[in-house]
Enzyme design. Structure first.
Site, short mmCIF file in Angstrom:
data_model
loop_
_atom_site.label_atom_id
_atom_site.label_comp_id
_atom_site.label_asym_id
_atom_site.label_seq_id
_atom_site.Cartn_x
_atom_site.Cartn_y
_atom_site.Cartn_z
N ARG A 38 0.88 -1.20 0.08
CA ARG A 38 0.10 0.17 0.03
C ARG A 38 1.06 1.26 -0.14
O ARG A 38 0.43 2.36 -0.55
CB ARG A 38 -0.90 0.07 1.22
N LYS A 199 -12.59 -9.51 9.12
CA LYS A 199 -13.22 -8.43 9.25
C LYS A 199 -14.70 -8.90 9.12
O LYS A 199 -15.39 -8.43 8.24
CB LYS A 199 -12.91 -7.46 8.45
N GLY A 356 -5.19 -5.42 2.23
CA GLY A 356 -4.01 -5.28 2.87
C GLY A 356 -3.49 -6.58 3.17
O GLY A 356 -2.40 -6.73 2.82
N GLY A 379 -12.27 -4.43 1.64
CA GLY A 379 -13.54 -4.28 1.61
C GLY A 379 -14.10 -3.32 0.63
O GLY A 379 -15.32 -3.45 0.29
N1 LIG Z 1 -9.43 -18.70 10.90
C1 LIG Z 1 -8.90 -17.60 11.31
N2 LIG Z 1 -8.74 -16.98 12.75
C2 LIG Z 1 -8.46 -15.68 12.89
N3 LIG Z 1 -7.73 -14.91 12.13
C3 LIG Z 1 -8.05 -15.26 10.80
C4 LIG Z 1 -8.53 -16.53 10.26
N4 LIG Z 1 -8.17 -16.60 9.20
C5 LIG Z 1 -7.91 -15.56 8.58
N5 LIG Z 1 -7.53 -14.56 9.91
C6 LIG Z 1 -7.06 -13.29 9.81
O1 LIG Z 1 -7.47 -12.53 8.84
C7 LIG Z 1 -6.71 -11.40 8.78
C8 LIG Z 1 -7.11 -10.65 7.37
O2 LIG Z 1 -8.22 -10.33 7.34
P1 LIG Z 1 -8.89 -8.83 6.72
O3 LIG Z 1 -10.45 -9.03 6.39
O4 LIG Z 1 -8.39 -8.01 7.33
O5 LIG Z 1 -8.31 -9.13 5.07
P2 LIG Z 1 -7.58 -7.87 4.36
O6 LIG Z 1 -7.17 -8.45 3.02
O7 LIG Z 1 -6.62 -6.94 5.09
O8 LIG Z 1 -8.87 -6.88 3.72
P3 LIG Z 1 -9.14 -5.37 4.01
O9 LIG Z 1 -8.00 -4.74 3.37
O10 LIG Z 1 -10.62 -5.10 3.82
O11 LIG Z 1 -8.77 -5.25 5.35
C9 LIG Z 1 -5.27 -11.82 8.69
O12 LIG Z 1 -4.67 -11.16 9.77
C10 LIG Z 1 -5.52 -13.29 9.25
O13 LIG Z 1 -4.60 -13.96 10.04
O1 LIG Z 2 -7.51 -2.18 5.37
C1 LIG Z 2 -8.83 -1.77 4.75
O2 LIG Z 2 -9.58 -2.59 4.09
C2 LIG Z 2 -8.99 -0.19 4.88
O3 LIG Z 2 -8.16 0.48 5.50
C3 LIG Z 2 -10.14 0.28 5.51
O4 LIG Z 2 -10.12 -0.30 6.81
P1 LIG Z 2 -11.44 -0.47 7.83
O5 LIG Z 2 -11.93 -1.78 7.36
O6 LIG Z 2 -10.88 -0.37 9.22
O7 LIG Z 2 -12.20 0.72 7.50
#
Ligand SMILES: Nc1ncnc2c1ncn2[C@@H]1O[C@H](COP(=O)(O)OP(=O)(O)OP(=O)(O)O)[C@@H](O)[C@H]1O
Ligand SMILES: O=C(O)[C@H](O)COP(=O)(O)O
Length: 400
Positions: A38, A199, A356, A379
């Site tokens: 990012r 999330k 991310g 998201g």
């Molecule tokens: N079964 C699980 N238990 C706990 N944590 C988990 C599990 N599966 C995945 N994760 C965690 O989910 C996190 C990533 O989720 P997240 O929804 O933030 O994805 P992202 O790609 O960062 O999307 P965004 O950019 O929307 O935040 C990772 O840190 C990972 O360890």
């Molecule tokens: O990691 C993301 O998807 C963005 O930075 C938005 O973060 P948020 O889900 O905490 O609003």
């Protein structure tokens, strides 16, 4: 994106204070950035503005500090990586509004770069409070939104500000929207989506619309546990939002109505500690020990997901299938990422992934370059895919 003002429309930037909203919500471990994607993706825009003599004032959030300062969500630890990737110094302001911010901004010379502390340290940010937005606006002559990955949030720094200052889309914002439109506007079918990650509460609702857009939906990661619970399974100590069981049921029903095949894990890697190399075992999802947590999908689930990808012509992916930061709970995510990358390289699949941690996971699997397109957004990417208007994007339309 002809209905946007972009940096090309901003006029001379020499001496201008440019409030540049970026997304620095990057994966961190032990106070260090573990994936700088990012940051790297906004570097060209920061350089472009600074090289044109603009004074770059970076606004960003980190984590979810609930409207008050929390040292664990400070942006300060990101400074060394930001400065290294930019190959120039970056000043830091201890607050994004008020005296600290004003002083830091006043100290800037043309071409300097300043990062202000987490916008979410103020409750007005997430409330999109007009007074807070005005306080942010005081430090800028113009606003550039480069945070496509936070554009699904109607917050003061992503939406309110665009209504107070001449507002422009940054280069990354433009590029993300162009690439997603080009790659996914009329995707080759069947389309498979993989949604995992942690999330759950902020993403589960959007699955209801997503099942109408895709032919197969793989639910993995922490997200899957809520669905398994909704199906009456005991998920032990797993990350699970039990109060969202009804929402999960509704999504399963909507999927049936829309002919979308839902793929949930049939087996899982479970452990009793959330740490690397914790003692673990593979169990079926009907037999998760009550004192254990699901940290990855199991081998049989990986085979099912790979098989489904083989049937698909387009893949969209947000959210890792397991806690990929901890070996061996990266196994499912790495295996599926490599499988999708191989299909993409063979010309059999268009693969678009974002988020991310998802980007960090693909890089960890060594396939970050092999997907058709990798977005910085998670998201926001899913909401764009649902067909929703993104407040951060809408606020930029026809402004200037
Ligand atoms: N079964 C699980 N238990 C706990 N944590 C988990 C599990 N599966 C995945 N994760 C965690 O989910 C996190 C990533 O989720 P997240 O929804 O933030 O994805 P992202 O790609 O960062 O999307 P965004 O950019 O929307 O935040 C990772 O840190 C990972 O360890
Ligand atoms: O990691 C993301 O998807 C963005 O930075 C938005 O973060 P948020 O889900 O905490 O609003």
């Amino acid at each position: 994106m002809t209905d946007f003002r972009t940096l090309d429309d901003a006029g001379p930037l020499q001496g201008k204070r440019v409030l540049l909203r970026v997304d620095l919500n990057v994966p961190m471990e032990g106070g260090r950035v573990t994936d700088a994607t990012r940051i790297e993706r906004v570097v060209p825009t920061i350089r472009e503005i600074a090289d044109a003599g603009g004074r770059v004032i970076l606004l960003a959030h980190f984590g979810r500090p609930k409207g008050k300062p929390d040292p664990k969500d400070s942006l300060k630890p990101i400074l060394p990586t930001l400065s290294e990737k930019l190959a120039r110094p970056v000043a830091f302001g201890e607050d994004c509004v008020g005296e600290a911010a004003a002083k830091a901004v006043a100290a800037l010379n043309d071409g300097d770069v300043l990062l202000l502390e987490n916008t979410r340290y103020h409750a007005g940010e997430e409330k999109n409070d007009a007074e807070f937005a005005r306080a942010l606006a005081e430090n800028g002559d113009l606003y550039v939104n480069e945070a496509f990955s936070a554009a699904h949030r109607a917050h003061a720094s992503t939406e309110g500000l665009a209504r107070l200052l001449p507002a422009y889309a940054g280069r990354l914002m433009q590029a993300e929207l162009d690439a997603l439109t080009k790659g996914l506007e009329s995707p080759a079918r069947p389309v498979i989506a993989i949604v995992g990650g942690a999330k759950v509460s902020t993403k589960i609702d959007l699955l209801e619309n997503l099942v109408a857009k895709v032919d197969m939906l793989v639910i993995g990661g922490g997200m899957a546990n809520t669905f398994l619970h909704a199906q009456g399974k005991d998920v032990g100590k797993s990350l699970c939002e039990k109060d969202l069981a009804e929402t999960a049921q509704r999504i399963l029903t909507a999927a049936k109505e829309k002919n979308c095949t839902i793929i949930l894990p049939a087996d899982a890697l479970v452990a009793r500690e959330f740490k690397a190399n914790a003692e673990n075992e593979t169990v079926t999802v009907d037999a998760v020990p009550s004192d254990a947590m699901i940290l990855d999908v199991g081998a049989s689930s990986i085979a099912t997901i790979d098989g489904a990808i083989d049937e698909a012509r387009t893949l969209v992916w947000n959210g890792p299938l397991g806690a990929f930061e901890l070996t061996p709970f990266d196994t499912g995510t790495v295996a599926v990422a490599r499988h999708a990358a191989a299909r993409t390289k063979a010309g059999q699949l268009v693969s678009v992934a974002g988020g991310g941690d998802t980007v960090a996971a693909l890089n960890h699997a060594g396939v970050g370059e092999d997907f058709s397109y990798v977005s910085t957004a998670g998201g926001a990417f899913l909401e764009w895919l649902e067909g929703k208007e993104l407040p951060g994007v809408e606020a930029l339309r026809a402004k200037g």
